[in-house]
Motif scaffolding. Structure first.
Motif, PDB file in Angstrom:
ATOM      1  N   GLY A 160      28.860 120.811 135.307  1.00  0.00           N
ATOM      2  CA  GLY A 160      28.628 119.615 136.107  1.00  0.00           C
ATOM      3  C   GLY A 160      28.002 119.877 137.458  1.00  0.00           C
ATOM      4  N   ILE A 161      27.805 121.148 137.809  1.00  0.00           N
ATOM      5  CA  ILE A 161      27.298 121.466 139.141  1.00  0.00           C
ATOM      6  C   ILE A 161      25.840 121.041 139.315  1.00  0.00           C
ATOM      7  N   VAL A 162      25.060 121.087 138.228  1.00  0.00           N
ATOM      8  CA  VAL A 162      23.636 120.733 138.328  1.00  0.00           C
ATOM      9  C   VAL A 162      23.469 119.256 138.683  1.00  0.00           C
ATOM     10  N   MET A 163      24.272 118.403 138.055  1.00  0.00           N
ATOM     11  CA  MET A 163      24.199 116.980 138.376  1.00  0.00           C
ATOM     12  C   MET A 163      24.599 116.727 139.822  1.00  0.00           C
ATOM     13  N   GLN A 164      25.633 117.413 140.289  1.00  0.00           N
ATOM     14  CA  GLN A 164      26.068 117.255 141.678  1.00  0.00           C
ATOM     15  C   GLN A 164      24.964 117.676 142.651  1.00  0.00           C
ATOM     16  N   ALA A 165      24.345 118.832 142.383  1.00  0.00           N
ATOM     17  CA  ALA A 165      23.294 119.332 143.270  1.00  0.00           C
ATOM     18  C   ALA A 165      22.057 118.435 143.230  1.00  0.00           C
ATOM     19  N   THR A 166      21.744 117.914 142.053  1.00  0.00           N
ATOM     20  CA  THR A 166      20.574 117.041 141.921  1.00  0.00           C
ATOM     21  C   THR A 166      20.762 115.748 142.705  1.00  0.00           C
ATOM     22  N   LEU A 167      21.935 115.128 142.565  1.00  0.00           N
ATOM     23  CA  LEU A 167      22.207 113.884 143.289  1.00  0.00           C
ATOM     24  C   LEU A 167      22.193 114.116 144.799  1.00  0.00           C
ATOM     25  N   ALA A 168      22.767 115.240 145.239  1.00  0.00           N
ATOM     26  CA  ALA A 168      22.785 115.537 146.669  1.00  0.00           C
ATOM     27  C   ALA A 168      21.370 115.763 147.190  1.00  0.00           C
ATOM     28  N   THR A 169      20.547 116.453 146.411  1.00  0.00           N
ATOM     29  CA  THR A 169      19.161 116.712 146.827  1.00  0.00           C
ATOM     30  C   THR A 169      18.368 115.421 146.927  1.00  0.00           C
ATOM     31  N   VAL A 170      18.483 114.568 145.909  1.00  0.00           N
ATOM     32  CA  VAL A 170      17.776 113.283 145.919  1.00  0.00           C
ATOM     33  C   VAL A 170      18.224 112.437 147.104  1.00  0.00           C
ATOM     34  N   SER A 171      19.513 112.486 147.412  1.00  0.00           N
ATOM     35  CA  SER A 171      20.031 111.707 148.545  1.00  0.00           C
ATOM     36  C   SER A 171      19.437 112.184 149.863  1.00  0.00           C
ATOM     37  N   VAL A 172      19.395 113.495 150.069  1.00  0.00           N
ATOM     38  CA  VAL A 172      18.844 114.035 151.321  1.00  0.00           C
ATOM     39  C   VAL A 172      17.362 113.694 151.441  1.00  0.00           C
TER      40      VAL A 172
END
Length: 301
Positions: A160-172
């Motif tokens: 699940g770490i990839v989804m977390q990192a992707t969402l955080a990146t898109v947010s920034v």
């Protein structure tokens, strides 16, 4: 006796055929009318042409061969499309050895990282003389291998770490773009100098950490090297990660500002590829740093 003044032929009734060529006669009236019709026709044609010009869409990047925001956006989207395709390849390639050996294949990540770094240096130092879109395409493909490989590797350890990192990146990226578009943040000379100093320090730290990990100088159990060290109970990698996220966000501001300046100064259309290249470098850097931050947090738990 009649007045001799009225004997002037001009005051006598004349045969229209005799005065047809006089100014104001029938032929002159017909000529004036024809000229008026012709002039009106020319005005109508000119007005129709002007209306057509106003109704036509504005000249784009292809017609003007100048850099535009829309054209740069499309170029950037194309580069990210290439990255996503090769990221899938890197993901599948990395996991291909997992069922048989129980270990992920690190080759895609290594090939993508080294090849992408070399191409990034070539593009950066040769773009002033000539912009080569083919090299930028190749860079996007190699970065995709790297992103797919490292994402698959961390996903096997922390599901699940990839989804977390992707969402955080898109947010920034989204917040940074919104703030830049609203004019609330801009690149400045002072901030750029601070950014460059921080960037050099971060690169020195990263290289030193990598060398210490390769040479096994650091104690066992420090999966992230010096980043695994704790300061007041907080992993050093987490503290650095927060700072790097701010650095990457400002790097995005610099990328957006350079694109805006290029459009404003009428730069050639090909410079849109450099704008897309700069954004891709920054976004990949941001994603990898966030991925590592989350891994450090989940690993310490």
């Amino acid at each position: 006796m009649s007045n001799f003044a009225f004997n002037n032929p001009a005051f006598k009734q004349q045969d229209p055929r005799n005065v047809a060529t006089y100014p104001g006669g029938p032929q002159a009236a017909q000529g004036a009318q024809a000229a008026s019709v012709a002039h009106a026709g020319m005005d109508a044609a000119a007005n129709a042409q002007l209306e057509g010009m106003y109704a036509a869409p504005p000249a784009g990047a292809i017609e003007t061969d100048r850099m535009t925001v829309e054209d740069t956006v499309w170029k950037t989207a194309g580069l990210f499309a290439i990255l996503l395709v090769t990221a899938v390849v890197g993901w599948v390639w990395t996991l291909s050895t997992l069922p048989a050996t129980g270990q992920a294949n690190m080759l895609p990540m290594i090939v993508g990282a080294l090849g992408g770094f070399v191409l990034a240096m070539v593009i950066t130092f040769t773009s002033r003389k000539k912009i080569r879109p083919a090299l930028i395409f190749a860079y996007a493909a190699l970065e995709g291998l790297f992103v797919g490989g490292i994402s698959a590797f961390f996903e096997t350890i922390y599901p699940g770490i990839v989804m977390q990192a992707t969402l955080a990146t898109v947010s920034v990226v989204g917040v940074t773009l919104a703030l830049f578009a609203s004019g609330k943040i801009r690149a400045s000379k002072k901030m750029t100098k601070i950014f460059m100093i921080a960037m050099v320090g971060y690169l020195v730290f990263s290289v030193l950490n990598l060398v210490l990990m390769w040479t096994n100088v650091l104690p066992a159990g420090q999966a992230f090297g010096l980043r695994s060290m704790e300061i007041m109970g907080i992993p050093l990698g987490l503290i650095l990660g927060v700072l790097v996220v701010f650095m990457a966000a400002y790097s995005l501001v610099m990328d957006f500002d350079q694109i805006q300046q290029g459009v404003r100064n009428g730069a050639p259309r090909k410079y849109g590829w450099l704008g897309g290249f700069g954004i891709m470098v920054t976004v990949v850097w941001l994603y990898v740093e966030i991925l590592r931050m989350i891994a450090i947090v989940r690993g310490s738990n």
